[in-house]
Design a protein around this motif. Sequence first.
Motif, PDB file in Angstrom:
ATOM      1  N   MET A   1       0.720  -1.146  -0.073  1.00 31.12           N
ATOM      2  CA  MET A   1       0.114  -0.086   0.012  1.00 31.12           C
ATOM      3  C   MET A   1       0.953   1.419   0.104  1.00 31.12           C
ATOM      4  N   GLY A   2       2.022   1.013   0.716  1.00 33.92           N
ATOM      5  CA  GLY A   2       2.752   2.343   0.804  1.00 33.92           C
ATOM      6  C   GLY A   2       3.559   2.750  -0.626  1.00 33.92           C
TER       7      GLY A   2
ATOM      8  N   GLU B   1       3.389 -15.315  -4.624  1.00 29.34           N
ATOM      9  CA  GLU B   1       2.754 -16.164  -5.838  1.00 29.34           C
ATOM     10  C   GLU B   1       1.115 -16.121  -5.822  1.00 29.34           C
ATOM     11  N   ARG B   2       0.464 -15.320  -5.022  1.00 28.71           N
ATOM     12  CA  ARG B   2      -0.835 -15.241  -5.112  1.00 28.71           C
ATOM     13  C   ARG B   2      -1.316 -14.431  -6.086  1.00 28.71           C
ATOM     14  N   THR B   3      -2.734 -14.597  -6.637  1.00 23.03           N
ATOM     15  CA  THR B   3      -3.358 -13.755  -7.499  1.00 23.03           C
ATOM     16  C   THR B   3      -4.436 -13.348  -6.335  1.00 23.03           C
ATOM     17  N   ILE B   4      -4.925 -12.063  -6.757  1.00 21.93           N
ATOM     18  CA  ILE B   4      -5.713 -11.362  -6.052  1.00 21.93           C
ATOM     19  C   ILE B   4      -7.013 -10.999  -6.837  1.00 21.93           C
ATOM     20  N   ALA B   5      -8.252 -10.698  -6.183  1.00 17.02           N
ATOM     21  CA  ALA B   5      -9.272 -10.071  -6.968  1.00 17.02           C
ATOM     22  C   ALA B   5      -9.417  -8.779  -6.770  1.00 17.02           C
ATOM     23  N   LEU B   6      -9.278  -7.919  -7.742  1.00 13.32           N
ATOM     24  CA  LEU B   6      -9.250  -6.363  -7.360  1.00 13.32           C
ATOM     25  C   LEU B   6     -10.870  -6.097  -7.867  1.00 13.32           C
TER      26      LEU B   6
ATOM     27  N   GLY C   1      -3.929   0.039   5.055  1.00 13.76           N
ATOM     28  CA  GLY C   1      -3.645  -1.313   4.392  1.00 13.76           C
ATOM     29  C   GLY C   1      -3.653  -2.328   5.603  1.00 13.76           C
ATOM     30  N   ASN C   2      -3.123  -3.471   5.542  1.00 14.46           N
ATOM     31  CA  ASN C   2      -3.156  -4.565   6.582  1.00 14.46           C
ATOM     32  C   ASN C   2      -2.596  -3.981   7.862  1.00 14.46           C
ATOM     33  N   SER C   3      -1.505  -3.267   7.989  1.00 17.54           N
ATOM     34  CA  SER C   3      -1.171  -2.506   9.273  1.00 17.54           C
ATOM     35  C   SER C   3      -1.970  -2.212  10.018  1.00 17.54           C
TER      36      SER C   3
ATOM     37  N   LEU D   1      10.493   3.620   2.279  1.00 12.89           N
ATOM     38  CA  LEU D   1      11.279   2.449   2.730  1.00 12.89           C
ATOM     39  C   LEU D   1      10.712   0.941   2.268  1.00 12.89           C
ATOM     40  N   GLU D   2      11.512   0.029   1.572  1.00 14.69           N
ATOM     41  CA  GLU D   2      10.697  -1.558   1.561  1.00 14.69           C
ATOM     42  C   GLU D   2      11.991  -2.336   2.008  1.00 14.69           C
ATOM     43  N   GLU D   3      11.369  -3.116   2.714  1.00  8.41           N
ATOM     44  CA  GLU D   3      12.550  -4.225   3.511  1.00  8.41           C
ATOM     45  C   GLU D   3      12.712  -5.246   2.457  1.00  8.41           C
TER      46      GLU D   3
ATOM     47  N   PRO E   1       6.306 -10.584   1.276  1.00  2.00           N
ATOM     48  CA  PRO E   1       4.882 -11.067   1.675  1.00  2.00           C
ATOM     49  C   PRO E   1       3.870 -10.262   0.854  1.00  2.00           C
ATOM     50  N   SER E   2       3.956  -9.273   0.145  1.00  2.00           N
ATOM     51  CA  SER E   2       3.128  -8.641  -0.635  1.00  2.00           C
ATOM     52  C   SER E   2       2.898  -9.188  -1.804  1.00  2.00           C
ATOM     53  N   PHE E   3       3.965  -9.228  -2.740  1.00  2.87           N
ATOM     54  CA  PHE E   3       3.895  -9.431  -4.168  1.00  2.87           C
ATOM     55  C   PHE E   3       4.615 -10.892  -4.108  1.00  2.87           C
TER      56      PHE E   3
ATOM     57  N   GLY F   1      -9.263  -7.351   1.386  1.00  3.04           N
ATOM     58  CA  GLY F   1      -8.327  -6.925   2.058  1.00  3.04           C
ATOM     59  C   GLY F   1      -7.486  -5.859   1.338  1.00  3.04           C
ATOM     60  N   PHE F   2      -7.073  -6.287   0.090  1.00  5.17           N
ATOM     61  CA  PHE F   2      -6.222  -5.449  -0.622  1.00  5.17           C
ATOM     62  C   PHE F   2      -7.070  -4.223  -0.993  1.00  5.17           C
ATOM     63  N   ASN F   3      -8.262  -4.595  -1.560  1.00  7.11           N
ATOM     64  CA  ASN F   3      -9.188  -3.248  -2.032  1.00  7.11           C
ATOM     65  C   ASN F   3      -9.523  -2.441  -0.907  1.00  7.11           C
TER      66      ASN F   3
ATOM     67  N   SER G   1      14.699  -0.984   5.939  1.00  5.19           N
ATOM     68  CA  SER G   1      13.708  -1.015   6.881  1.00  5.19           C
ATOM     69  C   SER G   1      13.370   0.134   7.778  1.00  5.19           C
ATOM     70  N   ALA G   2      12.396   0.486   8.115  1.00  4.87           N
ATOM     71  CA  ALA G   2      11.942   1.409   9.249  1.00  4.87           C
ATOM     72  C   ALA G   2      11.980   0.416  10.607  1.00  4.87           C
ATOM     73  N   MET G   3      12.668   0.911  11.638  1.00  8.23           N
ATOM     74  CA  MET G   3      12.904   0.344  12.827  1.00  8.23           C
ATOM     75  C   MET G   3      12.171   0.789  13.835  1.00  8.23           C
TER      76      MET G   3
HETATM   77  C1  LIG Z   1      -4.531 -16.316   0.680  1.00  4.53           C
HETATM   78  C2  LIG Z   1      -5.036 -14.852   0.549  1.00  4.53           C
HETATM   79  C3  LIG Z   1      -5.857 -14.354  -0.484  1.00  4.53           C
HETATM   80  C4  LIG Z   1      -6.107 -12.993  -0.726  1.00  4.53           C
HETATM   81  N1  LIG Z   1      -6.943 -12.682  -1.639  1.00  4.53           N
HETATM   82  C5  LIG Z   1      -7.270 -11.151  -1.697  1.00  4.53           C
HETATM   83  C6  LIG Z   1      -8.049 -11.027  -2.699  1.00  4.53           C
HETATM   84  O1  LIG Z   1      -8.668 -11.743  -3.493  1.00  4.53           O
HETATM   85  N2  LIG Z   1      -8.508  -9.433  -2.955  1.00  4.53           N
HETATM   86  C7  LIG Z   1      -8.248  -8.493  -1.873  1.00  4.53           C
HETATM   87  O2  LIG Z   1      -8.538  -7.492  -2.005  1.00  4.53           O
HETATM   88  N3  LIG Z   1      -7.202  -8.963  -1.058  1.00  4.53           N
HETATM   89  C8  LIG Z   1      -6.955 -10.383  -0.774  1.00  4.53           C
HETATM   90  N4  LIG Z   1      -6.124 -10.828   0.100  1.00  4.53           N
HETATM   91  C9  LIG Z   1      -5.485  -9.741   1.140  1.00  4.53           C
HETATM   92  C10 LIG Z   1      -4.567  -8.804   0.592  1.00  4.53           C
HETATM   93  O3  LIG Z   1      -3.374  -9.876   0.171  1.00  4.53           O
HETATM   94  C11 LIG Z   1      -3.710  -7.933   1.736  1.00  4.53           C
HETATM   95  O4  LIG Z   1      -4.737  -7.304   2.104  1.00  4.53           O
HETATM   96  C12 LIG Z   1      -2.591  -6.869   1.120  1.00  4.53           C
HETATM   97  O5  LIG Z   1      -1.580  -7.745   0.598  1.00  4.53           O
HETATM   98  C13 LIG Z   1      -2.273  -6.163   2.127  1.00  4.53           C
HETATM   99  O6  LIG Z   1      -1.313  -5.185   1.558  1.00  4.53           O
HETATM  100  P1  LIG Z   1      -0.361  -4.300   2.439  1.00  4.53           P
HETATM  101  O7  LIG Z   1       0.603  -3.504   1.597  1.00  4.53           O
HETATM  102  O8  LIG Z   1      -0.979  -3.409   3.517  1.00  4.53           O
HETATM  103  O9  LIG Z   1       0.551  -5.281   3.474  1.00  4.53           O
HETATM  104  P2  LIG Z   1       1.715  -6.518   3.080  1.00  4.53           P
HETATM  105  O10 LIG Z   1       1.126  -6.923   1.499  1.00  4.53           O
HETATM  106  O11 LIG Z   1       1.978  -7.242   4.053  1.00  4.53           O
HETATM  107  O12 LIG Z   1       2.870  -5.537   2.520  1.00  4.53           O
HETATM  108  C14 LIG Z   1       3.638  -5.031   3.511  1.00  4.53           C
HETATM  109  C15 LIG Z   1       4.971  -4.516   3.116  1.00  4.53           C
HETATM  110  O13 LIG Z   1       5.772  -3.518   3.939  1.00  4.53           O
HETATM  111  C16 LIG Z   1       7.231  -4.232   3.719  1.00  4.53           C
HETATM  112  N5  LIG Z   1       7.637  -4.043   5.252  1.00  4.53           N
HETATM  113  C17 LIG Z   1       7.087  -4.611   6.564  1.00  4.53           C
HETATM  114  N6  LIG Z   1       8.033  -4.257   7.341  1.00  4.53           N
HETATM  115  C18 LIG Z   1       8.747  -3.194   6.951  1.00  4.53           C
HETATM  116  C19 LIG Z   1       9.528  -2.256   7.637  1.00  4.53           C
HETATM  117  N7  LIG Z   1       9.779  -2.305   9.115  1.00  4.53           N
HETATM  118  N8  LIG Z   1      10.239  -1.616   6.786  1.00  4.53           N
HETATM  119  C20 LIG Z   1      10.120  -1.279   5.500  1.00  4.53           C
HETATM  120  N9  LIG Z   1       9.339  -1.994   4.952  1.00  4.53           N
HETATM  121  C21 LIG Z   1       8.585  -3.150   5.464  1.00  4.53           C
HETATM  122  C22 LIG Z   1       7.153  -5.741   3.655  1.00  4.53           C
HETATM  123  O14 LIG Z   1       8.419  -6.064   2.868  1.00  4.53           O
HETATM  124  C23 LIG Z   1       5.839  -5.707   2.238  1.00  4.53           C
HETATM  125  O15 LIG Z   1       6.402  -5.136   1.123  1.00  4.53           O
HETATM  126  C24 LIG Z   1      -5.624 -12.060   0.420  1.00  4.53           C
HETATM  127  C25 LIG Z   1      -4.868 -12.597   1.464  1.00  4.53           C
HETATM  128  C26 LIG Z   1      -4.551 -13.689   1.452  1.00  4.53           C
HETATM  129  C27 LIG Z   1      -3.426 -14.262   2.626  1.00  4.53           C
END
Ligand SMILES: Cc1cc2nc3c(=O)[nH]c(=O)nc-3n(C[C@H](O)[C@H](O)[C@H](O)COP(=O)(O)OP(=O)(O)OC[C@H]3O[C@@H](n4cnc5c(N)ncnc54)[C@H](O)[C@@H]3O)c2cc1C
Length: 393
Positions: free
Chosen positions: A1-2, A34-39, A273-275, A19-21, A30-32, A286-288, A119-121
Amino acid sequence: MGASLACALEPLGLKITVLEETPLDSDQQPSFDERTIALTYGSRQIFDAIGIWQAIEMQAGPIHRIHVSNRGHAGFTRLDRQQIGTDALGYVVPTRVLGKALTRRLAQSSSIEYHCPASAMQIDIEPQANTVRVGSTIGVIDTDLVVIADGGRSSLTQGPSWEKTTRSYSEQALIGIIGVDRPHNGTAFERFTEHGPLALLPLKDERFALAWTLPEQRAQQMVDCDPTAFLSALQDTFGDRAGQFTRCEGRRVYPLSRSILTSPISGRCVAIGNSAHRVHPVAGQGFNLGLRDVAELAEQLANALRAGDDIGDTAVLRAYARTRERQTRRVSRFTDGLLQIFANEFPGLSAARNIGLNLIELCPAAKTLLLRRTVGIAGPLPRLARGLSLESA
Ligand SMILES: Cc1cc2nc3c(=O)[nH]c(=O)nc-3n(C[C@H](O)[C@H](O)[C@H](O)COP(=O)(O)OP(=O)(O)OC[C@H]3O[C@@H](n4cnc5c(N)ncnc54)[C@H](O)[C@@H]3O)c2cc1C
């Protein structure tokens, strides 16, 4: 999301540091992965408005209709793009494609400093301070505003400045790519089975992305068994509405949990986002939900800059938090409710969910409302979610 937020804010002339870890090509990303997601269609609008959609579209499988059913019972409903007049209800996209499009854009930008791996610490949050200090692997950064987007296992929202509620589910999500003996014609399937929901999402290349919620032990068995046994179990559970399953690749399990911050803001920090909110993936939201955070926050920051206000001011961040509160709570309750209603085999509940599905099927107005909400185009929308740029406000 960042990364998405940085791209969205680029036209505003701010100095932005990302900053991307974990590098995109790392297995640990963890974000990008092997998954596919529905937007949703609403998310497509946001990516369109920030100039990323073109790079994604070529590999995005449009969802033209969704068939929702209840395994072993007569209840079902069909949702179709024609009911809301959009090109598609949503798009199935490999997350790596999203990651590539976003990082390419960050690397090309002259106003965004993109550091990876970095990394942000630690973040020193002092409610009355004029700036906020971030300790990181690239040194100390003093800034007007920190946006935390470190995902569902967020370490940056662990301190006393944040309060969150969490819950672990006893199921896991099994994902994989499934080949089938006939074209899917853009149809997605959501089938509620005795253990939990099973979704088949249409990929661009005529295969399906599978997301199957299963009890932990069963999920692991389904990953470990040989492909023939797996396809046979999947066919037994799903039935043959989508055709005969012929191949499977990339089976993997994800543990599931929910975690929501009581407030996404603290001092000059905002979590997105997820945080800020991690929900069960059953409804693919979740992503949406996170991308909608991006659109709303970008809009509040653009308004603040236009008015000559400080972008890290509490009033600005509170205005953002108010816009997100309702939708976040609604999506979290909706996904939890779906799990309780559809993963429960009490006879009364089973009959009630069939009636519910059939009622939706028989009531076009309810269906349209449900669809508009689900695809992210109902209610007051921020500019980016309407496909408009921030600059033209
Ligand atoms: C099985 C599965 C299926 C899903 N399907 C869908 C779907 O179909 N549609 C949908 O909308 N959502 C779906 N989701 C949810 C979606 O994947 C998440 O909501 C989304 O990826 C969250 O994005 P984010 O950027 O908030 O967090 P993340 O994807 O976790 O990204 C966090 C980023 O921050 C970085 N990071 C972490 N700590 C630090 C630090 N201290 N300093 C710097 N960088 C750091 C990480 O490396 C990472 O790149 C699914 C989830 C799962 C598990």
